[in-house]
Design a protein around this motif. Structure first.
Motif, PDB file in Angstrom:
ATOM      1  N   PRO A   1      -3.725  -2.244  -1.814  1.00  0.00           N
ATOM      2  CA  PRO A   1      -2.468  -1.505  -1.608  1.00  0.00           C
ATOM      3  C   PRO A   1      -1.640  -1.466  -2.895  1.00  0.00           C
ATOM      4  O   PRO A   1      -1.622  -2.437  -3.655  1.00  0.00           O
ATOM      5  N   ARG A   2      -0.989  -0.347  -3.113  1.00  0.00           N
ATOM      6  CA  ARG A   2      -0.075  -0.226  -4.249  1.00  0.00           C
ATOM      7  C   ARG A   2       1.323  -0.608  -3.779  1.00  0.00           C
ATOM      8  O   ARG A   2       1.582  -0.712  -2.578  1.00  0.00           O
ATOM      9  N   GLN A   3       2.202  -0.761  -4.747  1.00  0.00           N
ATOM     10  CA  GLN A   3       3.583  -1.134  -4.449  1.00  0.00           C
ATOM     11  C   GLN A   3       4.173  -0.184  -3.406  1.00  0.00           C
ATOM     12  O   GLN A   3       4.111   1.032  -3.560  1.00  0.00           O
ATOM     13  N   GLY A   4       4.691  -0.738  -2.319  1.00  0.00           N
ATOM     14  CA  GLY A   4       5.343   0.056  -1.283  1.00  0.00           C
ATOM     15  C   GLY A   4       4.409   0.560  -0.189  1.00  0.00           C
ATOM     16  O   GLY A   4       4.872   1.071   0.826  1.00  0.00           O
ATOM     17  N   GLU A   5       3.089   0.427  -0.382  1.00  0.00           N
ATOM     18  CA  GLU A   5       2.155   0.896   0.636  1.00  0.00           C
ATOM     19  C   GLU A   5       1.999  -0.152   1.737  1.00  0.00           C
ATOM     20  O   GLU A   5       1.986  -1.350   1.469  1.00  0.00           O
ATOM     21  N   VAL A   6       1.882   0.330   2.975  1.00  0.00           N
ATOM     22  CA  VAL A   6       1.793  -0.550   4.132  1.00  0.00           C
ATOM     23  C   VAL A   6       0.463  -0.316   4.848  1.00  0.00           C
ATOM     24  O   VAL A   6       0.117   0.836   5.153  1.00  0.00           O
ATOM     25  N   ASN A   7      -0.259  -1.398   5.105  1.00  0.00           N
ATOM     26  CA  ASN A   7      -1.531  -1.308   5.819  1.00  0.00           C
ATOM     27  C   ASN A   7      -1.296  -0.760   7.225  1.00  0.00           C
ATOM     28  O   ASN A   7      -0.384  -1.198   7.930  1.00  0.00           O
ATOM     29  N   GLY A   8      -2.101   0.231   7.616  1.00  0.00           N
ATOM     30  CA  GLY A   8      -1.968   0.840   8.932  1.00  0.00           C
ATOM     31  C   GLY A   8      -0.945   1.949   8.996  1.00  0.00           C
ATOM     32  O   GLY A   8      -0.810   2.629  10.010  1.00  0.00           O
ATOM     33  N   GLN A   9      -0.213   2.132   7.914  1.00  0.00           N
ATOM     34  CA  GLN A   9       0.803   3.188   7.869  1.00  0.00           C
ATOM     35  C   GLN A   9       0.442   4.206   6.781  1.00  0.00           C
ATOM     36  O   GLN A   9       0.481   5.411   7.016  1.00  0.00           O
ATOM     37  N   ASP A  10       0.102   3.701   5.592  1.00  0.00           N
ATOM     38  CA  ASP A  10      -0.320   4.584   4.506  1.00  0.00           C
ATOM     39  C   ASP A  10      -1.836   4.765   4.526  1.00  0.00           C
ATOM     40  O   ASP A  10      -2.340   5.880   4.415  1.00  0.00           O
TER      41      ASP A  10
ATOM     42  N   ARG B   1       2.522  14.902  -1.904  1.00  0.00           N
ATOM     43  CA  ARG B   1       1.795  15.166  -0.646  1.00  0.00           C
ATOM     44  C   ARG B   1       2.310  14.311   0.504  1.00  0.00           C
ATOM     45  O   ARG B   1       2.576  14.813   1.588  1.00  0.00           O
ATOM     46  N   LYS B   2       2.433  13.015   0.248  1.00  0.00           N
ATOM     47  CA  LYS B   2       2.819  12.087   1.314  1.00  0.00           C
ATOM     48  C   LYS B   2       4.226  12.387   1.839  1.00  0.00           C
ATOM     49  O   LYS B   2       4.438  12.494   3.048  1.00  0.00           O
TER      50      LYS B   2
END
Length: 195
Positions: free
Chosen positions: A45-54, A21-22
């Motif tokens: 957050p999971r590995q690779g996720e960015v706050n404010g972006q994901d 989906r992403k």
């Protein structure tokens, strides 16, 4: 509630975790120059996720406070974690763009459809269970997280027939191309041939 105009469209990408989906949503969003509305979530957050972006990663207390103040247009609980979309975020994005996109599970997609009706176009993405599991392992997700996601697989797949469009996703470029072609009619960007 924000009054949508004739040209406004809300594209919702939904489907099981691991369906892509992403990746597809971001590729299609970029193609059309659409802005993403980012959900608030109480999980880590999971590995690779960015706050404010994901996602906007917030505490349970912050989430409850926002919910108490009526900030969320849609709010769902999944495996003890809360996910919500602020109505204000949708309103702000639609003030600057005719179309926006979101990535939601079937509950969130259903809530937005009930609120905004035919302005919401649900794009359902899917792959077989084994492919989904392999993708989640490649992303480095913990086995317990993968197991939780797979527990929801059949329920998410059951939502497919409710969506306006469904696409099997095994090839990002091909799926993006097919969805872009499908959305052209909805988004009516008034492309003019300059020749």
């Amino acid at each position: 509630m924000y009054e949508l105009n004739e040209r406004n469209k809300i594209i919702v990408f939904t489907g099981p975790d691991g369906s892509g989906r992403k990746s597809v949503a971001e590729a299609v969003g970029q193609t059309f120059g659409m802005e993403k509305v980012i959900s608030f979530v109480t999980r880590q957050p999971r590995q690779g996720e960015v706050n404010g972006q994901d996602y906007h990663f917030i505490t349970h207390d912050e989430y409850r406070s926002m919910e108490h103040h009526g900030e969320f247009l849609e709010s769902v609980e999944i495996d003890g974690q809360f996910y919500g979309i602020r109505g204000l975020d949708i309103e702000r994005k639609l003030n600057h763009n005719d179309s926006i996109y979101l990535i939601l599970n079937h509950e969130g997609a259903g809530i937005l459809k009930r609120i905004y009706g035919d302005k919401v176009i649900r794009i359902f993405l899917y792959a077989d269970r084994r492919t989904v599991e392999e993708r989640e392992r490649k992303r480095g997700l913990a086995e317990d997280v993968i197991a939780m996601h797979l527990n929801h697989y059949d329920q998410e797949m059951g939502y497919r027939s409710w969506c306006e469009h469904a696409f099997e996703n095994y090839d990002l470029a091909q799926t993006t191309y097919e969805i872009t072609n499908e959305l052209e009619a909805y988004l009516q960007r008034d492309l003019v041939d300059k020749d």
